[in-house]
Every structure is written in structure tokens, then in C-alpha cells.
Write a protein that holds these residues in place. Structure first.
Motif, mmCIF file in Angstrom:
data_model
loop_
_atom_site.group_PDB
_atom_site.id
_atom_site.type_symbol
_atom_site.label_atom_id
_atom_site.label_comp_id
_atom_site.label_asym_id
_atom_site.label_seq_id
_atom_site.Cartn_x
_atom_site.Cartn_y
_atom_site.Cartn_z
ATOM 1 N N LEU A 77 0.845 -1.182 0.000
ATOM 2 C CA LEU A 77 0.000 0.000 0.000
ATOM 3 C C LEU A 77 0.887 1.241 0.000
ATOM 4 N N ARG A 78 0.537 2.212 -0.802
ATOM 5 C CA ARG A 78 1.203 3.509 -0.706
ATOM 6 C C ARG A 78 0.228 4.437 -0.009
ATOM 7 N N VAL A 79 0.592 4.841 1.220
ATOM 8 C CA VAL A 79 -0.317 5.592 2.082
ATOM 9 C C VAL A 79 0.393 6.770 2.755
ATOM 10 N N ARG A 80 -0.420 7.712 3.205
ATOM 11 C CA ARG A 80 0.074 8.808 4.034
ATOM 12 C C ARG A 80 -0.875 8.908 5.222
ATOM 13 N N GLY A 81 -0.336 8.753 6.409
ATOM 14 C CA GLY A 81 -1.170 8.704 7.607
ATOM 15 C C GLY A 81 -1.085 9.958 8.448
ATOM 16 N N ASP A 82 -1.726 9.862 9.595
ATOM 17 C CA ASP A 82 -1.818 10.968 10.540
ATOM 18 C C ASP A 82 -1.211 10.608 11.893
ATOM 19 N N GLY B 108 -3.864 -7.038 8.873
ATOM 20 C CA GLY B 108 -2.464 -6.762 9.139
ATOM 21 C C GLY B 108 -2.281 -5.285 9.404
ATOM 22 N N PRO B 109 -1.230 -4.902 10.144
ATOM 23 C CA PRO B 109 -1.051 -3.506 10.551
ATOM 24 C C PRO B 109 -0.628 -2.576 9.410
ATOM 25 N N VAL B 110 -1.133 -1.351 9.490
ATOM 26 C CA VAL B 110 -0.735 -0.251 8.610
ATOM 27 C C VAL B 110 -0.460 0.914 9.545
ATOM 28 N N GLU B 111 0.819 1.206 9.756
ATOM 29 C CA GLU B 111 1.210 2.240 10.717
ATOM 30 C C GLU B 111 2.224 3.190 10.087
ATOM 31 N N PRO B 112 1.779 3.989 9.112
ATOM 32 C CA PRO B 112 2.717 4.904 8.452
ATOM 33 C C PRO B 112 3.075 6.083 9.339
ATOM 34 N N PRO B 113 4.266 6.628 9.155
ATOM 35 C CA PRO B 113 4.614 7.847 9.899
ATOM 36 C C PRO B 113 3.706 8.989 9.453
ATOM 37 N N PRO B 114 3.421 9.924 10.337
ATOM 38 C CA PRO B 114 2.505 11.013 9.976
ATOM 39 C C PRO B 114 3.053 11.928 8.889
ATOM 40 N N GLY B 115 2.164 12.275 7.941
ATOM 41 C CA GLY B 115 2.469 13.303 6.960
ATOM 42 C C GLY B 115 3.440 12.942 5.861
ATOM 43 N N ARG B 116 3.790 11.678 5.713
ATOM 44 C CA ARG B 116 4.782 11.301 4.693
ATOM 45 C C ARG B 116 4.283 10.089 3.909
#
Length: 169
Positions: A79-84, A105-113
């Protein structure tokens, strides 16, 4: 040796791809959380809303309509994502109907990137009503019927996860 390039399932360049997703929030059990899956910037979908712990609630989710995804060879979802800064889960179902549990499964992207997140199929766990399903094993990608996102784990308040694309390898 680098991993193979991901094959895109959904890239959200067309409105009909965003429209595949529908919310299923804690309102089904009396809660007041809410979510939407909408088009954001061109080619980007947004999973957003508010999680509330009121009335015993505490989750928001979206998932696609059931279909045959044709991904029997998948070993991981990419997944290409941008999180909060909040923790999300990517999930799938291999059966239709209310009795069907999900694998997640977990998706824990760093905020804003913008970040690539890989969810190995072999590490996805079976869950139903917030609890692990004993003896669920791992999902068979060839039987995948729905894809989705969820936020829970007592993360009350507004949330926003941008999704550029969903793929597999």
C-alpha cells in the motif's frame, strides 16, 4: 536482490474505484463513530472520519463490495499511504456474508509522509468482533472477496488515511 515491483489492484484514478468502498462503523452495534472513503487529490482516496468511544463503540471501517480479485499468487499486499500518526489495519475477507470473519495486518505509516507499507499474507491474523479467531490460519489470496481498512484500539477522535494505491506482489 530487491523485491518484485507491486502489481496495482486499485490506483484510485477513476471514481468507480473509490465507489467500491462502503463504511461499516460501530453504529452497527450502537456506537456513534463514522467514516467515509472519498476521492481526495487526483489519484488519491481518503479514509477519514471520527472514532467515538460513546455507547460502547470505538471503530470505523470501510470495505469493498465482494468480487473476485484474481490475486491467487499474492504473497504480500503493498500500500502507498500517508497517515496521521494513528494505527490502522488493512483487511480482507475470503467469504461473503455476516458470518465471515476478516484477516488483518497492521498499517502504521509515519505522519504526513507518503510511505510504502507491506502486509505479508502469511502474517495476517483472523479476527471477528475485535477478537482473534482461533485456528483461522492464514488467508488464501485466491479466495479474497473484499479489501478494506479499519481504525480501532481506543483511538478516539478524528482520523485521516490517504491511499495512493493498493497492490500485491
Amino acid at each position: 536482490m530487491s523485491p518484485p515491483e507491486a502489481i496495482h489492484l486499485l490506483d484510485f484514478d477513476r471514481p468507480d474505484e473509490v465507489a467500491l468502498f462502503s463504511p461499516i462503523d460501530d453504529a452497527v452495534m450502537g456506537g456513534v463513530s463514522w467514516s467515509v472513503f472519498t476521492a481526495g487529490a487526483p489519484g488519491v482516496a481518503v479514509f477519514s472520519g471520527t472514532v467515538s468511544l460513546a455507547n460502547g463503540g470505538g471503530f470505523a471501517s470501510v470495505r469493498t463490495l465482494p468480487r473476485d480479485w484474481g490475486i491467487g499468487a499474492a504473497r504480500a499486499f503493498v500500500l502507498r499511504v500517508r497517515g496521521d500518526g494513528k494505527r490502522y489495519r488493512f483487511n480482507l475477507r475470503t467469504a461473503d456474508g455476516l458470518e465471515a470473519f476478516r484477516y488483518e495486518g497492521p498499517v502504521e505509516p509515519p505522519p504526513g509522509r507518503w510511505t510504502l507499507v507491506e502486509v505479508p499474507v502469511g502474517e495476517m491474523t483472523g479476527k471477528a468482533f475485535g477478537r482473534r479467531v482461533p485456528f483461522a490460519g492464514t488467508p488464501d489470496p485466491a479466495r479474497t472477496r473484499t479489501l478494506g481498512f479499519m481504525i480501532s484500539d481506543r483511538q478516539a477522535g478524528p482520523f485521516r488515511l490517504e491511499v495512493d494505491w493498493i497492490g500485491w506482489r
